[in-house]
Design a protein around this motif. Structure first.
Motif, PDB file in Angstrom:
ATOM      1  N   ALA A 128       8.808   0.039 -13.803  1.00  0.00           N
ATOM      2  CA  ALA A 128       8.941  -1.345 -13.644  1.00  0.00           C
ATOM      3  C   ALA A 128       9.398  -2.035 -12.342  1.00  0.00           C
ATOM      4  O   ALA A 128      10.433  -1.691 -11.859  1.00  0.00           O
ATOM      5  N   ALA A 129       9.111  -2.861 -12.106  1.00  0.00           N
ATOM      6  CA  ALA A 129       9.432  -3.378 -10.679  1.00  0.00           C
ATOM      7  C   ALA A 129      10.801  -4.507 -10.488  1.00  0.00           C
ATOM      8  O   ALA A 129      11.442  -4.305 -10.041  1.00  0.00           O
ATOM      9  N   CYS A 130      10.441  -4.498 -11.943  1.00  0.00           N
ATOM     10  CA  CYS A 130      11.499  -5.544 -12.289  1.00  0.00           C
ATOM     11  C   CYS A 130      13.225  -4.736 -11.927  1.00  0.00           C
ATOM     12  O   CYS A 130      13.791  -5.394 -11.651  1.00  0.00           O
ATOM     13  N   LEU A 131      13.736  -3.400 -11.958  1.00  0.00           N
ATOM     14  CA  LEU A 131      14.080  -2.637 -12.048  1.00  0.00           C
ATOM     15  C   LEU A 131      13.895  -2.122 -10.220  1.00  0.00           C
ATOM     16  O   LEU A 131      15.310  -2.426  -9.900  1.00  0.00           O
ATOM     17  N   ALA A 163       8.880 -10.665 -10.096  1.00  0.00           N
ATOM     18  CA  ALA A 163       8.534  -9.360  -9.202  1.00  0.00           C
ATOM     19  C   ALA A 163       7.608  -8.804 -11.105  1.00  0.00           C
ATOM     20  O   ALA A 163       6.606  -7.741 -10.722  1.00  0.00           O
ATOM     21  N   CYS A 164       7.532  -8.920 -12.036  1.00  0.00           N
ATOM     22  CA  CYS A 164       7.043  -8.724 -13.358  1.00  0.00           C
ATOM     23  C   CYS A 164       5.546  -8.609 -13.078  1.00  0.00           C
ATOM     24  O   CYS A 164       4.929 -10.557 -12.818  1.00  0.00           O
ATOM     25  N   VAL A 266      -0.272  -4.139 -11.561  1.00  0.00           N
ATOM     26  CA  VAL A 266      -0.345  -2.920 -10.638  1.00  0.00           C
ATOM     27  C   VAL A 266       1.444  -3.272 -10.192  1.00  0.00           C
ATOM     28  O   VAL A 266       1.536  -4.569  -9.444  1.00  0.00           O
ATOM     29  N   VAL A 267       2.346  -2.428 -10.063  1.00  0.00           N
ATOM     30  CA  VAL A 267       3.811  -2.202  -9.733  1.00  0.00           C
ATOM     31  C   VAL A 267       3.986  -3.495  -8.298  1.00  0.00           C
ATOM     32  O   VAL A 267       3.278  -2.731  -8.016  1.00  0.00           O
ATOM     33  N   ARG A 270       4.589  -1.535  -4.982  1.00  0.00           N
ATOM     34  CA  ARG A 270       4.401  -0.228  -4.918  1.00  0.00           C
ATOM     35  C   ARG A 270       4.014  -0.532  -3.207  1.00  0.00           C
ATOM     36  O   ARG A 270       4.761   0.965  -2.659  1.00  0.00           O
ATOM     37  N   ASP A 271       4.318  -1.189  -2.676  1.00  0.00           N
ATOM     38  CA  ASP A 271       3.976  -0.594  -0.934  1.00  0.00           C
ATOM     39  C   ASP A 271       5.355  -1.299  -0.699  1.00  0.00           C
ATOM     40  O   ASP A 271       5.056  -1.353   0.727  1.00  0.00           O
ATOM     41  N   LEU A 272       6.343  -1.392  -0.985  1.00  0.00           N
ATOM     42  CA  LEU A 272       8.003  -1.153  -0.293  1.00  0.00           C
ATOM     43  C   LEU A 272       7.770  -0.720   0.191  1.00  0.00           C
ATOM     44  O   LEU A 272       8.806  -0.663   1.590  1.00  0.00           O
ATOM     45  N   PRO A 273       7.850   0.980   0.221  1.00  0.00           N
ATOM     46  CA  PRO A 273       7.931   1.370   1.280  1.00  0.00           C
ATOM     47  C   PRO A 273       7.165   1.417   2.298  1.00  0.00           C
ATOM     48  O   PRO A 273       7.828   1.897   4.218  1.00  0.00           O
TER      49      PRO A 273
END
Length: 304
Positions: A128-131, A163-164, A266-267, A270-273
């Motif tokens: 969950a991207a919101c988290l 983010a959702c 797609v969350v 996902r590409d944040l790291p």
């Protein structure tokens, strides 16, 4: 549907779907839209149990669907979609006229109008991207694998809204805080099923252990295919999809886009790291460039 006690003992959670080392079985919703009658009992039950404010009671002009979509004050939304019955793949409506006329018991023939009704809700994503983006910890993963907003901790930053990937979560205009479905977290803790599933007269909304629901849904799709409903398909059930599978998934009778759902969610984090890695590399390069510039400037000054 009988209510079952969800606290019959913890089980290991090797996948970490719930964020808890030990937890009850992960639970969720399976919504079978093929038996939804559009009564909106789920919307009413959700509002009554969770004390959700009304939506203004304004007529939208969009057929019988006056809530139009999910929002901070609409945690369950029954969509009414009017369309022509599609012909099977590789066939045209004209090629099926004789077959339809010779089968008077067929309830709907290609070209006829039909209603697609579906009760939408927060998907309670595995990833969950919101988290991920919540800075206060207002959003958290419960022991049941669901995602809940703690309204007394939410600071109204709104990061969770974009983010959702489903556009579910929303801020109340005169409040600023974010709200969405909790899957009746208080009822789960008491061993009861959510209010919407309890109120559904056709069992279109089914609640229970997620693995059992996925098995039940697969059997239902096979049954519909045998009956000639070739368009029947599951949405959000696959643990290998872009959000790791949804805690609330659906049986649809047409493409997801028809229901206003993204075809391949797609969350969003996902590409944040990778993005942070590139940003860190760029910052180091910039710092190195600045240090080199000062060093060159110092040496130039010293030679004068």
């Amino acid at each position: 549907m009988t209510e079952r006690n969800l606290l019959n003992g913890p089980e290991p959670d090797p996948a970490g779907d719930s964020g808890h080392l030990e937890r009850p079985e992960r639970v969720g919703f399976f919504t079978d839209t093929s038996v939804c009658i559009g009564c909106k009992a789920c919307e009413v039950a959700c509002k009554e149990w969770n004390a959700i404010p009304d939506d203004g009671m304004r007529l939208s002009g969009m057929s019988y669907d006056n809530t139009q979509g999910l929002g901070a004050s609409t945690w369950r939304h029954v969509a009414f979609i009017e369309q022509k019955v599609p012909a099977p793949e590789g066939r045209t409506e004209l090629s099926l006229v004789e077959e339809a006329s010779s089968a008077p018991e067929l309830p709907q023939a290609p070209g006829d109008m039909r209603w697609l009704m579906s009760s939408d809700v927060c998907k309670h994503c595995t990833h969950a991207a919101c988290l991920d983006v919540c800075p206060t910890g207002s959003l958290f993963r419960t022991e049941f694998g669901t995602v809940v907003v703690q309204e007394d901790i939410c600071n109204g930053c709104g990061y969770c809204v974009p983010a959702c990937p489903y556009g579910v979560i929303e801020q109340r205009p005169h409040d600023g805080r974010a709200f969405k479905c909790t899957m009746c977290y208080d009822r789960l803790g008491a061993g009861q099923e959510p209010a919407c599933a309890k109120a559904c007269p056709t069992e279109s909304i089914q609640f229970g252990p997620l693995d059992e629901l996925r098995e039940r849904a697969a059997l239902r799709v096979d049954q519909l295919h045998e009956q000639g409903v070739d368009q029947a398909q599951l949405y959000g059930h696959d643990p290998q999809d872009g959000v790791g599978g949804d805690g609330a998934f659906f049986l649809l009778l047409d493409k997801p886009e028809v229901y206003g759902l993204p075809p391949d969610p797609v969350v969003t984090t996902r590409d944040l790291p990778v993005m942070w890695k590139h940003a860190g590399g760029a910052a180091l390069s910039l710092a190195g460039g600045i240090a080199l510039a000062f060093a060159v400037a110092g040496r130039t000054k010293g030679t004068r």
